[in-house]
Design an enzyme around this catalytic site. Sequence first.
Site, PDB file in Angstrom:
ATOM      1  N   ARG A  40      30.138  40.720  46.506  1.00 32.83           N
ATOM      2  CA  ARG A  40      31.207  41.470  47.164  1.00 32.83           C
ATOM      3  C   ARG A  40      30.595  42.587  48.002  1.00 32.83           C
ATOM      4  O   ARG A  40      29.675  43.256  47.554  1.00 32.83           O
ATOM      5  CB  ARG A  40      32.139  42.079  46.108  1.00 32.83           C
ATOM      6  CG  ARG A  40      33.416  41.286  45.929  1.00 32.83           C
ATOM      7  CD  ARG A  40      34.213  41.712  44.739  1.00 32.83           C
ATOM      8  NE  ARG A  40      34.605  43.114  44.724  1.00 32.83           N
ATOM      9  CZ  ARG A  40      35.395  43.653  43.797  1.00 32.83           C
ATOM     10  NH1 ARG A  40      35.866  42.879  42.820  1.00 32.83           N
ATOM     11  NH2 ARG A  40      35.704  44.921  43.827  1.00 32.83           N
ATOM     12  N   ARG A  55      26.966  41.168  39.840  1.00 32.55           N
ATOM     13  CA  ARG A  55      28.168  40.332  39.957  1.00 32.55           C
ATOM     14  C   ARG A  55      28.071  39.401  41.160  1.00 32.55           C
ATOM     15  O   ARG A  55      27.610  39.786  42.229  1.00 32.55           O
ATOM     16  CB  ARG A  55      29.418  41.203  40.111  1.00 32.55           C
ATOM     17  CG  ARG A  55      30.661  40.338  40.396  1.00 32.55           C
ATOM     18  CD  ARG A  55      31.940  41.064  40.169  1.00 32.55           C
ATOM     19  NE  ARG A  55      32.070  42.245  41.004  1.00 32.55           N
ATOM     20  CZ  ARG A  55      33.065  43.118  40.869  1.00 32.55           C
ATOM     21  NH1 ARG A  55      33.985  42.930  39.938  1.00 32.55           N
ATOM     22  NH2 ARG A  55      33.120  44.168  41.657  1.00 32.55           N
ATOM     23  N   ARG A  75      32.979  54.348  44.385  1.00 29.40           N
ATOM     24  CA  ARG A  75      34.099  53.774  43.614  1.00 29.40           C
ATOM     25  C   ARG A  75      34.216  54.450  42.258  1.00 29.40           C
ATOM     26  O   ARG A  75      35.318  54.706  41.772  1.00 29.40           O
ATOM     27  CB  ARG A  75      33.907  52.263  43.446  1.00 29.40           C
ATOM     28  CG  ARG A  75      34.225  51.491  44.720  1.00 29.40           C
ATOM     29  CD  ARG A  75      33.626  50.110  44.698  1.00 29.40           C
ATOM     30  NE  ARG A  75      34.200  49.263  43.675  1.00 29.40           N
ATOM     31  CZ  ARG A  75      33.608  48.163  43.208  1.00 29.40           C
ATOM     32  NH1 ARG A  75      32.417  47.797  43.679  1.00 29.40           N
ATOM     33  NH2 ARG A  75      34.205  47.439  42.296  1.00 29.40           N
ATOM     34  N   ARG A 126      46.637  52.795  40.025  1.00 30.66           N
ATOM     35  CA  ARG A 126      45.343  53.461  40.142  1.00 30.66           C
ATOM     36  C   ARG A 126      45.490  54.929  40.464  1.00 30.66           C
ATOM     37  O   ARG A 126      44.493  55.625  40.588  1.00 30.66           O
ATOM     38  CB  ARG A 126      44.587  52.808  41.299  1.00 30.66           C
ATOM     39  CG  ARG A 126      43.419  51.978  40.890  1.00 30.66           C
ATOM     40  CD  ARG A 126      42.842  51.423  42.184  1.00 30.66           C
ATOM     41  NE  ARG A 126      41.489  51.081  42.072  1.00 30.66           N
ATOM     42  CZ  ARG A 126      41.045  49.860  41.774  1.00 30.66           C
ATOM     43  NH1 ARG A 126      41.883  48.895  41.508  1.00 30.66           N
ATOM     44  NH2 ARG A 126      39.763  49.630  41.738  1.00 30.66           N
ATOM     45  N   LYS A 147      37.981  44.098  33.841  1.00 35.60           N
ATOM     46  CA  LYS A 147      39.431  43.871  33.930  1.00 35.60           C
ATOM     47  C   LYS A 147      39.724  42.453  34.404  1.00 35.60           C
ATOM     48  O   LYS A 147      40.531  41.745  33.811  1.00 35.60           O
ATOM     49  CB  LYS A 147      40.077  44.878  34.903  1.00 35.60           C
ATOM     50  CG  LYS A 147      39.862  46.333  34.536  1.00 35.60           C
ATOM     51  CD  LYS A 147      40.531  47.275  35.527  1.00 35.60           C
ATOM     52  CE  LYS A 147      39.984  47.227  36.936  1.00 35.60           C
ATOM     53  NZ  LYS A 147      38.591  47.696  37.080  1.00 35.60           N
TER      54      LYS A 147
END
Length: 215
Positions: free
Chosen positions: A160, A127, A171, A88, A13
């Site tokens: 992160r 990431r 998540r 969400r 996203k």
Amino acid sequence: MRLVLLGAPGAGKGTQAVNLSQKLKVPHISTGDIFRYNIRNGTPLGKMAKEYIDKGGLVPDEVTIGIVKDRLAQKDCSNGFILDGFPRTIPQAESLDSVLLDMGVNLDYAVDIFVPDTEIIRRLSGRRVCPACGMTYHIHFEPPEKDGACNGCGAALIQRDDDREATVLNRLETYHRQTEPLIGYYKAKGRLLVVDGQGKIDETTVKLLKVLGIK
Ligand code: AP5
Ligand code: MG
Ligand code: ZN
């Protein structure tokens, strides 16, 4: 254009929103980025949000809705916006509808970027992000030019906190339980578009532009 980007954590996203925002010349609004900015700066909002984010759950709706409402009231949103990571939950989607109704505008599309869970885990574990300017990289799929450093500003890239494996699994569970129902919500309203997000970053951008009818 007024857009919502749906999709699991790590679906791309944020990566795609950066491209679309440049192309459409409308702001990219990521609630996750807003929370991380507040966490870095040690604000009361950041301290509160961190407790939920670190566990892989969601920040309470009333907090998140208030933030987005304020953001959409700013001038730069008058010609459109790309919402990334909001709504969400169903109550967030209903609040967005009422905010847009008050503004006298419509949402054009909610685009679901679909990526299966196994691929999500590969993406999130690799990431890396720039703590200074927010640019996102991947150690294999989107490496920076110079190892460990941001292409744009040179800052040292970090992982992160919520990209650790246990948190990623939470998540994903949160996503399937609370956010995936939004696909049906927007489908029922005739606003849903679906894009296969499993290909390369550029390929997904091309597919997105195509379904949105953007040249
Ligand atoms: P948020 O920051 O929104 O996290 P998220 O939804 O988990 O999404 P991500 O940012 O992890 O993934 P992305 O889809 O943006 O993927 P990206 O482009 O980076 O939210 C964080 C937390 O804040 C939430 O868990 C929650 O607690 C809280 N929060 C936020 N909004 C909230 C709300 N509305 N209500 C309540 N709480 C809220 O890509 C991922 C990686 O893959 C990158 O490394 C990238 O380089 C790579 N990649 C991207 N595309 C491709 C591709 N096509 N091929 C290969 N690699 C790719
Ligand atoms: Mg993101
Ligand atoms: Zn940077």
